[in-house]
Scaffold this motif. Structure first.
Motif, short mmCIF file in Angstrom:
data_model
loop_
_atom_site.label_atom_id
_atom_site.label_comp_id
_atom_site.label_asym_id
_atom_site.label_seq_id
_atom_site.Cartn_x
_atom_site.Cartn_y
_atom_site.Cartn_z
N GLU A 154 0.83 -1.20 0.00
CA GLU A 154 0.00 0.00 0.00
C GLU A 154 0.87 1.25 0.00
O GLU A 154 1.90 1.31 0.68
CB GLU A 154 -0.90 -0.02 1.24
CG GLU A 154 -1.88 1.12 1.30
CD GLU A 154 -2.82 1.02 2.49
OE1 GLU A 154 -3.77 1.84 2.54
OE2 GLU A 154 -2.65 0.14 3.36
N HIS A 155 0.45 2.25 -0.75
CA HIS A 155 1.19 3.51 -0.85
C HIS A 155 1.48 4.10 0.52
O HIS A 155 0.62 4.13 1.39
CB HIS A 155 0.37 4.55 -1.61
CG HIS A 155 0.17 4.32 -3.06
ND1 HIS A 155 0.22 3.09 -3.66
CD2 HIS A 155 -0.10 5.20 -4.05
CE1 HIS A 155 -0.02 3.23 -4.96
NE2 HIS A 155 -0.22 4.50 -5.22
N CYS A 156 2.68 4.65 0.67
CA CYS A 156 2.97 5.47 1.84
C CYS A 156 2.28 6.83 1.63
O CYS A 156 1.79 7.11 0.52
CB CYS A 156 4.48 5.65 1.99
SG CYS A 156 5.23 6.77 0.79
N PRO A 157 2.23 7.69 2.64
CA PRO A 157 1.57 8.99 2.46
C PRO A 157 2.16 9.84 1.32
O PRO A 157 1.42 10.50 0.60
CB PRO A 157 1.74 9.67 3.82
CG PRO A 157 1.77 8.52 4.78
CD PRO A 157 2.55 7.45 4.05
N MET A 158 3.49 9.81 1.15
CA MET A 158 4.12 10.58 0.07
C MET A 158 3.60 10.10 -1.29
O MET A 158 3.21 10.91 -2.14
CB MET A 158 5.64 10.42 0.13
CG MET A 158 6.38 11.03 -1.06
SD MET A 158 8.15 10.67 -1.05
CE MET A 158 8.18 8.91 -1.42
N CYS A 159 3.57 8.80 -1.48
CA CYS A 159 3.14 8.24 -2.76
C CYS A 159 1.63 8.41 -2.97
O CYS A 159 1.19 8.69 -4.08
CB CYS A 159 3.54 6.78 -2.85
SG CYS A 159 5.35 6.56 -2.88
N ALA A 160 0.87 8.25 -1.90
CA ALA A 160 -0.58 8.45 -2.00
C ALA A 160 -0.87 9.89 -2.41
O ALA A 160 -1.72 10.14 -3.28
CB ALA A 160 -1.26 8.11 -0.69
N PRO A 164 10.09 7.35 9.73
CA PRO A 164 9.88 8.75 10.07
C PRO A 164 8.51 9.30 9.64
O PRO A 164 8.16 10.42 10.01
CB PRO A 164 11.00 9.47 9.33
CG PRO A 164 11.26 8.60 8.14
CD PRO A 164 11.04 7.19 8.63
N VAL A 165 7.74 8.54 8.86
CA VAL A 165 6.45 9.00 8.35
C VAL A 165 5.36 8.05 8.83
O VAL A 165 5.52 6.83 8.77
CB VAL A 165 6.47 9.06 6.80
CG1 VAL A 165 5.11 9.45 6.25
CG2 VAL A 165 7.55 10.03 6.31
N ALA A 166 4.26 8.62 9.30
CA ALA A 166 3.15 7.79 9.79
C ALA A 166 2.62 6.90 8.67
O ALA A 166 2.43 7.37 7.54
CB ALA A 166 2.03 8.68 10.32
N PRO A 167 2.36 5.63 8.96
CA PRO A 167 1.84 4.70 7.94
C PRO A 167 0.34 4.83 7.76
O PRO A 167 -0.42 3.94 8.13
CB PRO A 167 2.25 3.34 8.50
CG PRO A 167 2.20 3.54 9.98
CD PRO A 167 2.64 4.96 10.22
N LEU A 168 -0.10 5.91 7.18
CA LEU A 168 -1.52 6.17 6.99
C LEU A 168 -2.07 5.36 5.82
O LEU A 168 -1.39 5.19 4.81
CB LEU A 168 -1.76 7.65 6.71
CG LEU A 168 -1.29 8.63 7.78
CD1 LEU A 168 -1.42 10.06 7.27
CD2 LEU A 168 -2.06 8.42 9.05
N PRO A 169 -3.30 4.90 5.91
CA PRO A 169 -3.92 4.25 4.75
C PRO A 169 -4.13 5.27 3.62
O PRO A 169 -4.27 6.47 3.88
CB PRO A 169 -5.26 3.74 5.27
CG PRO A 169 -5.40 4.22 6.66
CD PRO A 169 -4.16 4.93 7.08
N ILE A 170 -4.16 4.79 2.41
CA ILE A 170 -4.32 5.66 1.24
C ILE A 170 -5.52 6.57 1.40
O ILE A 170 -5.43 7.78 1.15
CB ILE A 170 -4.44 4.82 -0.05
CG1 ILE A 170 -3.14 4.07 -0.33
CG2 ILE A 170 -4.82 5.71 -1.24
CD1 ILE A 170 -3.26 2.98 -1.37
N ALA A 171 -6.65 6.03 1.81
CA ALA A 171 -7.89 6.81 1.91
C ALA A 171 -7.78 7.95 2.91
O ALA A 171 -8.51 8.94 2.80
CB ALA A 171 -9.06 5.90 2.24
N ALA A 172 -6.89 7.84 3.89
CA ALA A 172 -6.69 8.94 4.84
C ALA A 172 -5.95 10.10 4.20
O ALA A 172 -6.09 11.25 4.62
CB ALA A 172 -5.93 8.45 6.07
N VAL A 173 -5.17 9.81 3.17
CA VAL A 173 -4.40 10.83 2.47
C VAL A 173 -5.16 11.34 1.25
O VAL A 173 -5.14 12.54 0.94
CB VAL A 173 -3.02 10.28 2.04
CG1 VAL A 173 -2.20 11.33 1.30
CG2 VAL A 173 -2.25 9.77 3.26
#
Length: 158
Positions: free
Chosen positions: A84-90, A123-132
Motif C-alpha cells: 500500500e502507498h505510503c503517504p508521500m506516494c498516495a 519517520p512518516v506515519a503509515p496512513l492508509p491511502i484513503a486517509a491521504v
C-alpha cells in the motif's frame, strides 16, 4: 470492485519487481501502471538504497504519468503495487489524478510485521491511502501474496 484475476496477474509482476529490488540490495516494493485497455505503461521498483528515500516506484509512476498521459488517461489507469502507498506516494497519486489503486499487502500488515520483528517505526506515519486521498478507489490486500511479501520484508531485518 474487488480484486480480479487480471489484478492478480499485475500484482504478481509487482511482487516479482519487489523481489528484484531485494536482489539489488533495496527494499521490497514494486509497482506497475496499467492503462484502461490493459496495456502496461510503466513499471518500477524501490531505489532507495543509495539514500534518497523518495525513490519509491509509486512516486515514479505519478511523475511518469503526469509527463506522459492526459488527465483522462491518468484517471482511467490503474496502479498496482506490492505494498500500500505510503503517504508521500498516495499524495502524489492524488495530485496527478491517477485512478484505481490495487495493492498486495497493506500498510497495516507491514507495520504488524515490523513490530513483531522489533524494527523501529519509520519517520512518516503509515496512513492508509484513503486517509491521504479521500475518495481514492482502492482494493487490497490480496491474501495470496501475504506470506511471500512477509518473507521478502523479513529478509531485510533478520
Amino acid at each position: 470492485m474487488g480484486i480480479t484475476d487480471d489484478d492478480l496477474t499485475h500484482l504478481r509482476r509487482c511482487v516479482d519487481l519487489a523481489r528484484e529490488a531485494v536482489a539489488d540490495g533495496d527494499e521490497p516494493f514494486g509497482s506497475v501502471l496499467v492503462a484502461a485497455d490493459g496495456e502496461v505503461l510503466f513499471e518500477d521498483r524501490n531505489r532507495v538504497r543509495n539514500g534518497d528515500a523518495t525513490q519509491h516506484p509509486e512516486f515514479a509512476i505519478s511523475r511518469w504519468a503526469a509527463a506522459h498521459l492526459t488527465p483522462e488517461e491518468r484517471a482511467a489507469a490503474t496502479v498496482y503495487t506490492s505494498g500500500e502507498h505510503c503517504p508521500m506516494c498516495a499524495a502524489s497519486h492524488g495530485w496527478v489524478g491517477l485512478g484505481r489503486i490495487v495493492y498486495a499487502a497493506s500498510s497495516g500488515q507491514l507495520v504488524g510485521w515490523l513490530t513483531e520483528w522489533d524494527v523501529p517505526p519509520g519517520p512518516v506515519a503509515p496512513l492508509p491511502i484513503a486517509a491521504v486521498v479521500p475518495g481514492a478507489r482502492v482494493d487490497g490486500p490480496a491474501p495470496i501474496f501475504e506470506a511471500e511479501l512477509r518473507d521478502l520484508h523479513r529478509g531485510r531485518f533478520q
